[in-house]
Design an enzyme around this catalytic site. Structure first.
Site, PDB file in Angstrom:
ATOM      1  N   ASP A  54       5.583  40.825 -21.531  1.00 26.02           N
ATOM      2  CA  ASP A  54       4.687  41.904 -22.209  1.00 26.02           C
ATOM      3  C   ASP A  54       3.892  41.276 -23.369  1.00 26.02           C
ATOM      4  OD1 ASP A  54       6.492  43.155 -20.613  1.00 26.02           O
ATOM      5  OD2 ASP A  54       6.895  44.650 -22.049  1.00 26.02           O
ATOM      6  N   GLU A 230       6.990  52.548 -18.980  1.00 27.02           N
ATOM      7  CA  GLU A 230       7.327  51.670 -20.047  1.00 27.02           C
ATOM      8  C   GLU A 230       5.919  51.297 -20.836  1.00 27.02           C
ATOM      9  OE1 GLU A 230      10.998  48.959 -18.569  1.00 27.02           O
ATOM     10  OE2 GLU A 230       9.025  48.396 -17.538  1.00 27.02           O
TER      11      GLU A 230
HETATM   12  C1  FRU Z   1       8.422  45.911 -19.816  1.00 23.88           C
HETATM   13  C2  FRU Z   1       9.611  45.726 -20.530  1.00 23.88           C
HETATM   14  C3  FRU Z   1       9.689  46.753 -21.821  1.00 23.88           C
HETATM   15  C4  FRU Z   1      10.817  46.145 -22.530  1.00 23.88           C
HETATM   16  C5  FRU Z   1      10.438  44.704 -22.415  1.00 23.88           C
HETATM   17  C6  FRU Z   1      11.644  43.695 -22.321  1.00 23.88           C
HETATM   18  O1  FRU Z   1       8.124  44.707 -19.028  1.00 23.88           O
HETATM   19  O2  FRU Z   1      10.746  46.133 -19.682  1.00 23.88           O
HETATM   20  O3  FRU Z   1       9.798  48.129 -21.561  1.00 23.88           O
HETATM   21  O4  FRU Z   1      10.556  46.469 -23.945  1.00 23.88           O
HETATM   22  O5  FRU Z   1      10.027  44.497 -20.930  1.00 23.88           O
HETATM   23  O6  FRU Z   1      11.327  42.220 -22.430  1.00 23.88           O
END
Ligand code: FRU
Length: 531
Positions: A54, A230
């Protein structure tokens, strides 16, 4: 007597060769990245030689666009989550900076946001200068817990101090993450949008100082709910022609439109506590609104603190999908971001819809190029045939007038001799598709090859398409960015030849214009930690 298979000198030569091969291997593993490795994107952001997911903490401050990102500093698969860091002054060229926030004491640094605390409400400011404040999720590796933490920087994001009073928000939940902060002008306080992934909802919290947070409302049970919610985002967005509405972005995994990870949004009103989605578009039974219909657009969030005189809302997403992200065969790095996109809302008969366009700064990468106007498919094809794109970096724009009621018009992207990616507008079905089944290798994951489809709304008989092609991706923006598809592709050859293939009534379509620009690479540089 049997002849020995290897005489002494031969054995020595073989050993020598083996040694050289081994040495080459060791050196290759340690070789500095060239940024010209096979499939290395040339105008999309990639980490130098590690894993990325992300985008995090996107904020603009003193002429610099910051891009933090979920990063494993120790390898090119997910793990040891920390915040990598890069900055850009033009949204096209990036400078890599040292790791900003590292995993520590069994707490990983999961996704989150950064704001400029202009009024120094947090008290972290120094010498009259506002601090940058990061709000991120602490993910505990030894127990099932996620809670929200703060860190701040007084040197333009170069170094960060974790707040001694962490966590600042703790529901004692195993899944509670990805805080996105914004300054809510009408109520003069901070608002945090944060996801409760397993309950498919977001919570809103308010704070005077970024440290104490009070629950004020929540939103859920609408749109796509068949997956983890998310990386939410919440912001006001201008409507073309006047006015503005609030947009709530909610990424979901799995449950995306092409399978796996996807990005949906809601349009409505927000009063500082409650988000109320427009009824016409967001009843429980209405179709979700997808920001992107391709397979590779996730965790998209927007930049904070873009100056008012600029006024844009800019967003980018992680260009991959959790169904195969860890297996995409790129080395030494893994994953890229999409290009930054400029957002606005459009009023349509079905309600407000998000428009996304590549940021105008990318136009500077256009290297020559040209257009042909008011022509036929056959003539446009002749024109394209004379314009191969040797590096495979290209932007194409196509405008059609008087679109027929049936037939298929395909834009074929041929990669070298054998690869081919097709973008197909099907006028009868009213769809736009990307077919990457023959783009290049897909044996690393059974989930990769496929055809990804979006509904296509023909507006006043017209169609416009804009394509951005990098070494390993295609982004398609149709109808001024109302319909967007983003897909990774892995062509064996960088040689690119574009053509139009018309079937049925599409053969007689009038081509208003076709423009093609080869694009220049936008190399990133290794920076230092100094502001
Ligand atoms: C989304 C996610 C988020 C989390 C991160 C962990 O891709 O699962 O929810 O904060 O990646 O790397």
């Amino acid at each position: 007597m049997m002849k020995p298979l290897l005489g002494f000198p031969n054995a020595l030569a073989l050993l020598g060769t083996l040694f050289l091969v081994l040495l080459a291997r060791v050196l290759a593993a340690d070789a500095p990245p060239t940024f010209h490795e096979k499939w290395r994107p040339q105008f999309h952001f990639t980490p130098v030689d590690t894993w990325m997911n992300d985008p995090n903490g996107m904020v603009f401050y003193e002429g610099e666009y910051h891009l933090f990102y979920q990063n494993n500093p120790f390898g090119n698969r997910w793990g040891h989550m920390s915040w990598g860091h890069a900055i850009s002054r033009d949204l096209a060229h990036w400078e890599h900076l040292p790791l900003a926030l590292a995993e520590e004491d069994g707490v990983m640094i999961f996704s989150g946001s950064v704001v400029v605390d202009w009024k120094n409400t947090s008290g972290f400011g120094k010498e009259g200068r506002p601090p940058l404040v990061a709000l991120y999720t602490g993910h505990y590796t030894k127990r099932p817990l996620q809670n929200q933490h703060l860190a701040y920087s007084n040197d333009k994001g170069r170094t960060w101090t974790k707040f001694a009073g962490n966590p600042v928000l703790d529901l004692k939940m195993a899944d509670f993450r990805d805080p996105k902060a914004l300054w809510h002008e009408p109520t003069s306080r901070w608002v945090m949008t944060v996801a409760l992934p397993k309950e498919a909802k977001v919570h809103f919290y308010a704070s005077p100082d970024l440290k104490r947070w009070d629950y004020v409302g929540e939103f859920g049970g609408a749109g796509a709910t068949n997956g983890l919610w998310e990386c939410p985002d919440l912001f006001p967005l201008p409507v073309e022609g006047g006015g503005s509405k609030w947009v709530l972005v909610v990424n979901i995994n799995p449950g995306g439109p092409a399978g796996g990870s996807g990005c949906q949004y809601f349009v409505g009103e927000f009063d500082g506590k409650r988000f109320v989605a427009d009824r016409t578009t967001h009843s429980r039974t209405s179709e979700p609104l997808w920001a992107d219909w391709g397979r590779d657009f996730y965790a998209a969030v927007s930049w904070s603190d873009i100056p008012r005189r600029d006024g844009r809302r800019l967003l980018l997403g992680w260009m991959s999908n959790w169904e195969y992200a860890n297996d995409v065969p790129t080395f030494p790095w893994r994953s890229a971001m999409t290009v930054p996109r400029d957002l606005v809302l459009r009023q349509t008969p079905a309600g407000h819809r998000l428009l996304q366009r590549p940021v105008r700064e990318l136009n500077r990468l256009r290297d020559g190029g040209g257009s042909v106007r008011r022509t036929t498919v056959a003539e446009a094809n002749g024109w394209l045939a004379r314009r191969p794109v040797p590096l495979g970096l290209a932007e194409l724009e196509l405008h059609l007038d008087q679109v027929p009621g049936s037939g298929v018009l395909a834009l074929e992207c041929r990669h070298g001799k054998s690869g081919n990616t097709r973008i197909e507008a099907d006028f009868k079905a009213g769809t736009l598709r990307i077919d990457r089944t023959r783009s290049g290798p897909s044996d690393f994951s059974t989930a990769f090859a496929g055809v990804h489809m979006a509904p296509l709304r023909i507006i006043n008989g017209k169609l416009d398409l804009r394509l951005l092609l990098d070494t390993s991706s295609v982004e398609v923006f149709a109808q001024g960015g109302e319909t967007v598809l983003t897909d990774l592709i892995l062509p064996e050859s960088p040689d690119l030849q574009l053509s139009l293939v018309a079937t049925g009534a599409a053969g007689n379509v009038r081509v208003d214009s076709v423009s093609l620009w080869p694009l220049r690479p936008a190399p990133s540089v290794l920076g230092n930690s100094k502001p």
